[in-house]
Design a protein around this motif. Structure first.
Motif: not given
Length: 351
Positions: A163-166, A171-174
């Motif tokens: 989840f450490s994504l912009p 992030l939506d995919d995670e």
């Protein structure tokens, strides 16, 4: 009689909202029931059962957030084993063939792993998703059935999210993938999923750890809201960027959800006193994993963990729940795992 009438009124209103077939005629007046026959009661009970099954959990009141969790009574430590302990024995790793195929006499699938847990006298089995042969509903249900027939509870499962994504498609995919595994956990009978905060990608220029923490908190709030509707807990592990109680507990508190807690890993603290950090996290723990080794911050090396000390910390903290062995040390797992499970079983049984 007025209490029963009130319950039945509530059932009827709920059934009406869910467009159930009309029930047998039952009249309520001044808290009394009239013309209410045994046949009416059977019809009403059946309709109420359908209404309760069809209604999403979100339609019922959610429990208040507890910081930390409030547990009463004596500590209860239930023995489980994480499939990751035998990672070298599975032929698949995250849907791809393992880099090194297991020896024929060591090869294992998730069903054989459940059998192993039963043979070792474990109360539960932690099914790490990395090693699943399929990601279908049918496969999840088969795992659930197999575990039940072996007298084993599915203590939880684990995914490898980041989840450490912009903000954006990645992030939506995670988040979407995590929601899928929440649905799958429900099917396999696992009430807890280990999740990660993750690491900032090297190519995410200008995206700081502070920015990443905001993404993690926002993503966890979305996923916990979804998980709560299914009755599934998410346990954030002290892993990756989270190597201390000082970084982990504030993140748990920042997410306003009663369905989030800590997946407490004894071997993942990177501080001067891992036992102290472990103790601070116990009140927030949903699931515990024992590692055979802990990290020595002074020497930057691994050293043997004191299972007796960790067990006492759990007891002192009033913990009630699963404690899974997740073996990662160098000794052959076929030799080491039974020995550590025996030790844990004896420690948990001691008064």
């Amino acid at each position: 009689m007025s209490g029963a009438a009130g319950v039945l009124r509530a059932v009827c209103r709920h059934a009406h909202r869910n467009t159930l077939p009309k029930l047998a005629r039952v009249r309520f007046a001044a808290g009394r029931m009239h013309s209410f026959t045994r046949r009416d009661f059977i019809k009403l009970s059946a309709a109420a059962s359908v209404a309760a099954t069809a209604a999403p959990l979100s339609s019922f009141a959610a429990p208040a957030r507890e910081n930390p969790f409030k547990r009463t009574g004596r500590p209860r430590l239930l023995l489980s084993l994480a499939a990751y302990s035998f990672r070298e024995n599975f032929r698949l790793m995250r849907g791809q063939p393992a880099k090194k195929a297991p020896a024929a006499n060591r090869a294992m699938d998730m069903f054989k792993f459940i059998d192993y847990c039963a043979a070792q006298g474990c109360d539960g089995t932690e099914l790490t998703t990395y090693f699943f042969d399929e990601e279908t509903d049918d496969y999840m249900i088969k795992l659930r059935r197999h575990a039940f027939l072996r007298g084993i509870a599915v203590s939880g499962t684990a995914i490898g999210n980041n989840f450490s994504l912009p903000k954006g498609p990645k992030l939506d995919d995670e988040i979407a993938t995590t929601k899928k595994w929440i649905d799958r956990a429900l099917l396999m009978g696992a009430q807890h999923i280990r999740v990660f905060a993750g690491n900032v990608p090297r190519d995410a220029k200008g995206f700081t750890r502070g920015d990443a923490d905001k993404s993690v908190i926002a993503a966890l709030e979305v996923c916990c809201n979804y998980a709560g509707q299914k009755g599934i807990f998410l346990g954030l592990e002290n892993h990756d960027s989270i190597g201390s109680a000082a970084t982990l507990i504030p993140m748990i508190k920042a997410v306003n959800s009663p369905w989030l807690g800590i997946n407490l890993d004894s071997g993942n603290f990177r501080t001067g006193d891992p036992y102290k950090d472990f103790a601070e996290c116990v009140p927030y723990a949903l699931n515990v994993q024992f590692k055979a080794e802990i990290h020595d911050a002074a020497t930057k090396a691994e050293k043997p963990a004191d299972f007796k000390r960790f067990t006492q910390i759990l007891r002192d903290g009033g913990y009630q729940g699963w404690v899974a062995l997740e073996y990662e040390a160098k000794e052959d797992s076929a030799v080491a795992v039974p020995r550590y499970l025996k030790e844990m079983k004896e420690l948990f049984a001691a008064s």
